[in-house]
Design a protein around this motif. Structure first.
Motif, PDB file in Angstrom:
ATOM      1  N   VAL A 181       0.829  -1.203   0.000  1.00  0.00           N
ATOM      2  CA  VAL A 181       0.000   0.000   0.000  1.00  0.00           C
ATOM      3  C   VAL A 181       0.862   1.251   0.000  1.00  0.00           C
ATOM      4  CG1 VAL A 181      -1.679   1.320   1.357  1.00  0.00           C
ATOM      5  CG2 VAL A 181      -1.970  -1.151   1.060  1.00  0.00           C
ATOM      6  N   VAL A 182       1.911   1.263   0.803  1.00  0.00           N
ATOM      7  CA  VAL A 182       2.800   2.424   0.838  1.00  0.00           C
ATOM      8  C   VAL A 182       3.528   2.589  -0.497  1.00  0.00           C
ATOM      9  CG1 VAL A 182       4.847   3.409   1.923  1.00  0.00           C
ATOM     10  CG2 VAL A 182       3.090   2.353   3.346  1.00  0.00           C
ATOM     11  N   ALA A 183       3.966   1.493  -1.086  1.00  0.00           N
ATOM     12  CA  ALA A 183       4.662   1.557  -2.384  1.00  0.00           C
ATOM     13  C   ALA A 183       3.770   2.170  -3.445  1.00  0.00           C
ATOM     14  CB  ALA A 183       5.106   0.158  -2.805  1.00  0.00           C
ATOM     15  N   LEU A 184       2.488   1.859  -3.391  1.00  0.00           N
ATOM     16  CA  LEU A 184       1.544   2.407  -4.362  1.00  0.00           C
ATOM     17  C   LEU A 184       1.497   3.924  -4.303  1.00  0.00           C
ATOM     18  CD1 LEU A 184      -0.732   1.719  -6.424  1.00  0.00           C
ATOM     19  CD2 LEU A 184      -2.307   1.718  -4.484  1.00  0.00           C
ATOM     20  N   GLU A 185       1.736   4.466  -3.124  1.00  0.00           N
ATOM     21  CA  GLU A 185       1.616   5.911  -2.915  1.00  0.00           C
ATOM     22  C   GLU A 185       2.862   6.688  -3.330  1.00  0.00           C
ATOM     23  OE1 GLU A 185       0.765   6.001   1.231  1.00  0.00           O
ATOM     24  OE2 GLU A 185      -1.327   5.389   0.989  1.00  0.00           O
ATOM     25  N   HIS A 186       3.937   5.983  -3.681  1.00  0.00           N
ATOM     26  CA  HIS A 186       5.202   6.657  -3.973  1.00  0.00           C
ATOM     27  C   HIS A 186       5.610   6.441  -5.433  1.00  0.00           C
ATOM     28  CE1 HIS A 186       6.247   7.888   0.141  1.00  0.00           C
ATOM     29  NE2 HIS A 186       5.598   6.799   0.510  1.00  0.00           N
ATOM     30  N   ASP A 187       5.407   7.478  -6.235  1.00  0.00           N
ATOM     31  CA  ASP A 187       5.718   7.365  -7.655  1.00  0.00           C
ATOM     32  C   ASP A 187       7.211   7.172  -7.911  1.00  0.00           C
ATOM     33  OD1 ASP A 187       3.076   7.602  -8.274  1.00  0.00           O
ATOM     34  OD2 ASP A 187       3.180   9.711  -8.909  1.00  0.00           O
ATOM     35  N   GLU A 188       8.041   7.558  -6.948  1.00  0.00           N
ATOM     36  CA  GLU A 188       9.479   7.373  -7.143  1.00  0.00           C
ATOM     37  C   GLU A 188       9.867   5.897  -7.147  1.00  0.00           C
ATOM     38  OE1 GLU A 188       8.944   8.437  -2.703  1.00  0.00           O
ATOM     39  OE2 GLU A 188       8.049   8.983  -4.638  1.00  0.00           O
ATOM     40  N   LEU A 189       8.938   5.024  -6.755  1.00  0.00           N
ATOM     41  CA  LEU A 189       9.210   3.585  -6.787  1.00  0.00           C
ATOM     42  C   LEU A 189       8.781   2.931  -8.094  1.00  0.00           C
ATOM     43  CD1 LEU A 189       8.201   2.603  -3.148  1.00  0.00           C
ATOM     44  CD2 LEU A 189      10.508   2.835  -4.082  1.00  0.00           C
ATOM     45  N   ILE A 190       8.261   3.718  -9.013  1.00  0.00           N
ATOM     46  CA  ILE A 190       7.914   3.176 -10.327  1.00  0.00           C
ATOM     47  C   ILE A 190       9.171   2.656 -11.008  1.00  0.00           C
ATOM     48  CG2 ILE A 190       7.125   3.796 -12.651  1.00  0.00           C
ATOM     49  CD1 ILE A 190       5.176   5.756 -11.294  1.00  0.00           C
ATOM     50  N   GLY A 191       9.094   1.433 -11.510  1.00  0.00           N
ATOM     51  CA  GLY A 191      10.237   0.811 -12.173  1.00  0.00           C
ATOM     52  C   GLY A 191      11.176   0.082 -11.233  1.00  0.00           C
ATOM     53  N   GLU A 192      10.843   0.042  -9.944  1.00  0.00           N
ATOM     54  CA  GLU A 192      11.721  -0.579  -8.954  1.00  0.00           C
ATOM     55  C   GLU A 192      11.246  -1.989  -8.590  1.00  0.00           C
ATOM     56  OE1 GLU A 192      14.545   0.714  -7.844  1.00  0.00           O
ATOM     57  OE2 GLU A 192      14.243   2.574  -8.969  1.00  0.00           O
ATOM     58  N   THR A 193      12.215  -2.873  -8.372  1.00  0.00           N
ATOM     59  CA  THR A 193      11.973  -4.210  -7.832  1.00  0.00           C
ATOM     60  C   THR A 193      12.833  -4.350  -6.589  1.00  0.00           C
ATOM     61  OG1 THR A 193      11.550  -5.181 -10.012  1.00  0.00           O
ATOM     62  CG2 THR A 193      12.191  -6.698  -8.255  1.00  0.00           C
ATOM     63  N   PHE A 194      12.244  -4.804  -5.476  1.00  0.00           N
ATOM     64  CA  PHE A 194      13.042  -4.936  -4.263  1.00  0.00           C
ATOM     65  C   PHE A 194      12.577  -6.118  -3.430  1.00  0.00           C
ATOM     66  CE2 PHE A 194       9.616  -1.950  -3.316  1.00  0.00           C
ATOM     67  CZ  PHE A 194       9.125  -2.394  -2.096  1.00  0.00           C
ATOM     68  N   GLU A 195      13.520  -6.652  -2.645  1.00  0.00           N
ATOM     69  CA  GLU A 195      13.242  -7.743  -1.718  1.00  0.00           C
ATOM     70  C   GLU A 195      12.885  -7.174  -0.348  1.00  0.00           C
ATOM     71  OE1 GLU A 195      16.761 -10.145  -1.935  1.00  0.00           O
ATOM     72  OE2 GLU A 195      16.211 -10.992  -3.875  1.00  0.00           O
ATOM     73  N   LEU A 196      12.199  -7.988   0.447  1.00  0.00           N
ATOM     74  CA  LEU A 196      11.597  -7.472   1.675  1.00  0.00           C
ATOM     75  C   LEU A 196      11.597  -8.539   2.766  1.00  0.00           C
ATOM     76  CD1 LEU A 196       9.789  -5.056   2.840  1.00  0.00           C
ATOM     77  CD2 LEU A 196       7.836  -6.430   2.056  1.00  0.00           C
ATOM     78  N   LEU A 197      12.077  -8.159   3.940  1.00  0.00           N
ATOM     79  CA  LEU A 197      12.032  -9.008   5.124  1.00  0.00           C
ATOM     80  C   LEU A 197      11.696  -8.144   6.338  1.00  0.00           C
ATOM     81  CD1 LEU A 197      15.212 -11.283   4.843  1.00  0.00           C
ATOM     82  CD2 LEU A 197      12.828 -11.965   4.461  1.00  0.00           C
ATOM     83  N   SER A 198      11.409  -8.781   7.459  1.00  0.00           N
ATOM     84  CA  SER A 198      11.308  -8.032   8.701  1.00  0.00           C
ATOM     85  C   SER A 198      12.653  -7.376   8.996  1.00  0.00           C
ATOM     86  CB  SER A 198      10.941  -8.966   9.859  1.00  0.00           C
ATOM     87  OG  SER A 198       9.601  -9.368   9.765  1.00  0.00           O
ATOM     88  N   GLU A 205      10.429   4.873   5.674  1.00  0.00           N
ATOM     89  CA  GLU A 205      11.851   5.223   5.602  1.00  0.00           C
ATOM     90  C   GLU A 205      12.633   4.193   4.784  1.00  0.00           C
ATOM     91  OE1 GLU A 205      13.467   5.957   9.469  1.00  0.00           O
ATOM     92  OE2 GLU A 205      11.766   7.209  10.086  1.00  0.00           O
ATOM     93  N   ALA A 206      12.279   2.933   4.947  1.00  0.00           N
ATOM     94  CA  ALA A 206      12.976   1.895   4.189  1.00  0.00           C
ATOM     95  C   ALA A 206      12.729   2.064   2.700  1.00  0.00           C
ATOM     96  CB  ALA A 206      12.498   0.522   4.650  1.00  0.00           C
ATOM     97  N   LEU A 207      11.486   2.336   2.307  1.00  0.00           N
ATOM     98  CA  LEU A 207      11.194   2.485   0.881  1.00  0.00           C
ATOM     99  C   LEU A 207      11.850   3.721   0.296  1.00  0.00           C
ATOM    100  CD1 LEU A 207       7.468   1.354   0.550  1.00  0.00           C
ATOM    101  CD2 LEU A 207       9.559   0.009   0.522  1.00  0.00           C
ATOM    102  N   ALA A 208      12.071   4.734   1.125  1.00  0.00           N
ATOM    103  CA  ALA A 208      12.721   5.960   0.646  1.00  0.00           C
ATOM    104  C   ALA A 208      14.183   5.704   0.251  1.00  0.00           C
ATOM    105  CB  ALA A 208      12.649   7.050   1.713  1.00  0.00           C
ATOM    106  N   THR A 209      14.767   4.606   0.726  1.00  0.00           N
ATOM    107  CA  THR A 209      16.167   4.304   0.393  1.00  0.00           C
ATOM    108  C   THR A 209      16.312   3.576  -0.942  1.00  0.00           C
ATOM    109  OG1 THR A 209      16.212   2.101   1.459  1.00  0.00           O
ATOM    110  CG2 THR A 209      16.619   4.031   2.859  1.00  0.00           C
ATOM    111  N   ILE A 210      15.198   3.156  -1.533  1.00  0.00           N
ATOM    112  CA  ILE A 210      15.273   2.324  -2.736  1.00  0.00           C
ATOM    113  C   ILE A 210      15.447   3.145  -4.001  1.00  0.00           C
ATOM    114  CG2 ILE A 210      13.986   0.707  -4.196  1.00  0.00           C
ATOM    115  CD1 ILE A 210      12.575  -0.222  -1.626  1.00  0.00           C
ATOM    116  N   ALA A 211      14.586   4.126  -4.167  1.00  0.00           N
ATOM    117  CA  ALA A 211      14.586   4.887  -5.408  1.00  0.00           C
ATOM    118  C   ALA A 211      15.836   5.754  -5.510  1.00  0.00           C
ATOM    119  CB  ALA A 211      13.350   5.772  -5.486  1.00  0.00           C
TER     120      ALA A 211
END
Length: 213
Positions: A181-198, A205-211
């Motif tokens: 849901v948070v990823a959907l709200e951030h257009d800067e993540l368009i085109g990004e693929t990422f792995e996810l764990l606890s 904040e974590a998603l802000a480090t990807i783009a």
């Protein structure tokens, strides 16, 4: 801005969390289910039920939506029919309907299916092929690849990366849903693929480090 988000697999364990989170954020969750008997349950979560089968025509389900979160899964029963071809069917329908934004729930290990457990190879291959089809489409995509899923309560903190490792840990389904849901709200993540764990970092904040900056 309020928008209508189609949740594919809304009755699934991740999909139920996604539907509820979208409703809490004052969005419209069009909760797509295959079984008409499931409509009352997703409606109770705040979703607007629509009955459609990923393996058939989904044009009516997609029409009028602003975005899609693909949280559907075959449960191992028909990985190529649902996890791959069902996703492809929905991607094609989204393009035809002019729905640009698409967030895909994939799986850690989909980048190299043959290196994972033998029992998961077909599933990871199906996910990999669906992911690649989405990348090659004209949609604004984000692909989220969590590790092993649990039913623990979410913590709201995660670890993200592009090469974490298939056996590096797990993550509650609730945190996966919140990340979608948070990823959907951030257009800067368009085109990004990422792995996810606890992990230890709040999801935003974590998603802000990807783009890229």
């Amino acid at each position: 801005m309020t928008r209508t988000v189609l949740v594919a697999g809304a009755h699934g364990q991740v999909g139920q969390h996604v539907t509820e989170l979208l409703a809490e954020r004052d969005g419209t969750a069009r909760a797509m289910v295959r079984d008409p008997d499931q409509t009352d349950e997703v409606e109770a979560l705040g979703g607007d039920p629509v009955v459609a089968d990923l393996t058939e025509d989904v044009a009516d389900a997609v029409e009028g939506c602003d975005a899609i979160i693909f949280a559907a899964g075959s449960g191992g029963e028909d990985v190529y029919g649902v996890d791959r071809d069902g996703a492809i069917n929905l991607i094609d329908a989204a393009e035809a309907a002019g729905v640009d934004r698409f967030v895909m729930l994939s799986s850690m290990g989909a980048d190299d299916p043959v290196s994972g457990p033998d029992a998961l190879e077909d599933y990871l291959t199906a996910k990999a092929e669906a992911d690649e089809y989405l990348r090659q489409s004209g949609l604004d995509e984000t692909i989220v690849r969590p590790g092993e899923l649990t039913n623990d309560s979410g913590t709201g903190t995660v670890e993200v990366g592009d090469d974490i490792g298939l056996d590096a840990g797990d993550i509650p389904r609730e945190d996966v849903a919140r990340t979608l849901v948070v990823a959907l709200e951030h257009d800067e993540l368009i085109g990004e693929t990422f792995e996810l764990l606890s992990g230890d970092e709040p999801i935003d904040e974590a998603l802000a480090t990807i783009a890229p900056n």
